[in-house]
Design an enzyme around this catalytic site. Structure first.
Site, PDB file in Angstrom:
ATOM      1  N   HIS A  79      59.957 -79.242 -21.065  1.00  0.00           N
ATOM      2  CA  HIS A  79      60.584 -78.050 -21.636  1.00  0.00           C
ATOM      3  C   HIS A  79      62.067 -78.322 -21.908  1.00  0.00           C
ATOM      4  O   HIS A  79      62.798 -78.755 -21.015  1.00  0.00           O
ATOM      5  CB  HIS A  79      60.460 -76.863 -20.675  1.00  0.00           C
ATOM      6  N   TYR A 207      61.543 -65.597 -18.273  1.00  0.00           N
ATOM      7  CA  TYR A 207      62.002 -64.712 -17.204  1.00  0.00           C
ATOM      8  C   TYR A 207      62.277 -63.344 -17.830  1.00  0.00           C
ATOM      9  O   TYR A 207      62.956 -63.275 -18.857  1.00  0.00           O
ATOM     10  CB  TYR A 207      63.292 -65.229 -16.581  1.00  0.00           C
ATOM     11  N   PRO A 298      62.172 -68.474  -4.949  1.00  0.00           N
ATOM     12  CA  PRO A 298      61.528 -69.308  -5.968  1.00  0.00           C
ATOM     13  C   PRO A 298      62.044 -69.077  -7.386  1.00  0.00           C
ATOM     14  O   PRO A 298      61.674 -69.823  -8.290  1.00  0.00           O
ATOM     15  CB  PRO A 298      60.055 -68.904  -5.861  1.00  0.00           C
ATOM     16  N   LYS A 302      63.709 -74.313  -7.221  1.00  0.00           N
ATOM     17  CA  LYS A 302      64.483 -75.395  -6.611  1.00  0.00           C
ATOM     18  C   LYS A 302      63.914 -75.946  -5.305  1.00  0.00           C
ATOM     19  O   LYS A 302      64.430 -76.937  -4.786  1.00  0.00           O
ATOM     20  CB  LYS A 302      65.917 -74.903  -6.356  1.00  0.00           C
ATOM     21  N   TYR A 390      70.034 -75.311 -13.830  1.00  0.00           N
ATOM     22  CA  TYR A 390      68.575 -75.197 -13.941  1.00  0.00           C
ATOM     23  C   TYR A 390      67.919 -76.563 -14.034  1.00  0.00           C
ATOM     24  O   TYR A 390      66.913 -76.824 -13.364  1.00  0.00           O
ATOM     25  CB  TYR A 390      68.207 -74.344 -15.143  1.00  0.00           C
TER      26      TYR A 390
END
Length: 396
Positions: A79, A207, A298, A302, A390
């Site tokens: 991604h 998200y 979560p 990570k 990220y």
């Protein structure tokens, strides 16, 4: 009473056959350092658990460097961006463009574990399954791990112990009272998660913040989807029949021109969100890694990545110790790791608070969330900081 006992000898005793313990064992083997891994569950259980599935660039790079990423590179979904939706608005964070070519990889933790276990066994590694560590003693100069297997109690004599056995394991509990400082926080909500036998409705993670609560559309494979919805902290799965889950996902993820695919639910879970850090991450000849030392919510994906980062540093310290007799890196393990651990805690906490419903719409707290989302949408600096955290800030 135990029927019999035996003593095994090795250089590093590793408790826990999760990503941290197995990466550490394989890396040490490559440098000629012996280890034995203890795992309380069966191999089938370890390889069958559905856990994290987002690997940051640092993790993929390390797995590649130790030769256990061939299948990962063939099967993982790479991604280059991630989408955030907030009260009907949407923005895409171009991860790769903002981080100099770095990305995230979707590859389930159980697949990582299958690769690592096979690699260790193929190279003669010793993994003792269904062997539960019960005590860790002699940490000042002669460490030994007592464990039970098949109704018998046995011992591993070693020079160092790596506690990679999770939050409830024996490793951290072996440190005397008063040595550790523990920090923790419980969020007032949890996640209902499903694994669905349906092709993902998205090519990148989504998200979503909604007045009904948070939702996440993740992926496991081209034919399997992983999805989550925010729920009350004291909720249970009986309150979430399949129909309600799909209805909430449709509402919370909704945006113009996009639709959600439905399919059979293969697995359903509920998990409260919490965070935890233990300081220091070492005591005498015992070193904590992964969930034994820290837990993150979560939302930032990570947990596995932090565990692998821990043993990257720990392995460097052990290799230096056995190659040259210098233990400076080993003694600075906790100091080295805690800075990254707290930075990651901060990022995970930020994403969690940004994207979860914490107060009714049009209250002060909601307006703060809205302002933070606006900043990410309009500031390349803010978007770049989110992207760097990220995908994982490069390790030195």
């Amino acid at each position: 009473m135990p029927k019999s006992s035996r003593v095994k000898n090795t250089q590093v005793g590793i408790i826990g056959a999760g990503p941290a313990g197995l990466v550490l064992s394989h890396r040490l083997h490559q440098m000629g350092i012996g280890s034995i891994v203890l795992e309380s569950r069966s191999r089938e259980h370890v390889e069958g658990r559905i856990r994290a599935g987002v690997l940051e660039q640092n993790t993929v790079d390390l797995l590649t460097s130790i030769g256990v990423a061939d299948r990962l590179h063939k099967e993982a979904l790479v991604h280059h961006g991630v989408e955030f939706r907030f009260s009907g608005r949407s923005t895409r964070i171009p991860l790769t463009n903002l981080t100099g070519g770095r990305a995230i990889y979707i590859y389930g933790q159980r697949q990582v574990l299958k690769d690592l276990i096979q690699a260790r066994l193929d190279t003669g590694g010793e993994i003792l399954f269904e062997a539960e560590a019960t005590r860790v003693e002699g940490l000042d100069n002669s460490p030994h791990i007592c464990y039970e297997q098949g109704g018998n109690e046995h011992t591993i004599q070693c020079e160092y112990v790596a506690g990679c056995d999770g939050f409830h394991g024996v490793s951290r509990k072996s440190i005397p009272n008063g040595v550790l400082k523990e920090y923790s926080h419980e969020y007032p909500f949890g996640w209902v998660g499903i694994l669905a036998d349906v092709p993902p409705s998205t090519e990148e993670l989504i998200y979503a913040f909604h007045a009904n609560g948070f939702a996440l559309h993740s992926l496991r494979s081209p034919t399997c989807s992983r999805l989550y919805v925010q729920s009350d902290i004291d909720d249970n799965l009986e309150n979430w029949p399949d129909e309600r889950i799909w209805a909430e996902l449709h509402v919370r993820l909704a945006t113009d021109g996009w639709s959600l695919n439905e399919g059979p639910i293969l697995e359903k879970t509920f998990a409260p969100l919490r965070t935890f850090v233990a300081e220091p991450m070492q005591y005498q000849r015992l070193f904590l890694a992964g969930d034994a030392a820290h837990i993150v919510p979560p939302t930032g994906a990570k947990g596995l990545n932090l565990a692998v980062a821990d043993v990257r540093v720990l392995s460097q310290g052990l290799i230096k110790r056995y190659e040259s007799g210098c233990d400076e890196l080993l003694q600075r393990y906790s100091e080295t790791r805690l800075g990254s651990v707290w930075r990651t805690q901060g990022f995970s906490n930020f994403i969690t608070k940004l994207m979860h419903l914490q107060a009714p719409i049009d209250t002060f707290d909601y307006k703060l969330q809205e302002a933070a989302f606006d900043y990410i949408c309009t500031s390349e600096t803010a978007a770049r900081a989110l992207a760097e955290n990220y995908v994982g800030i490069p390790e030195n």
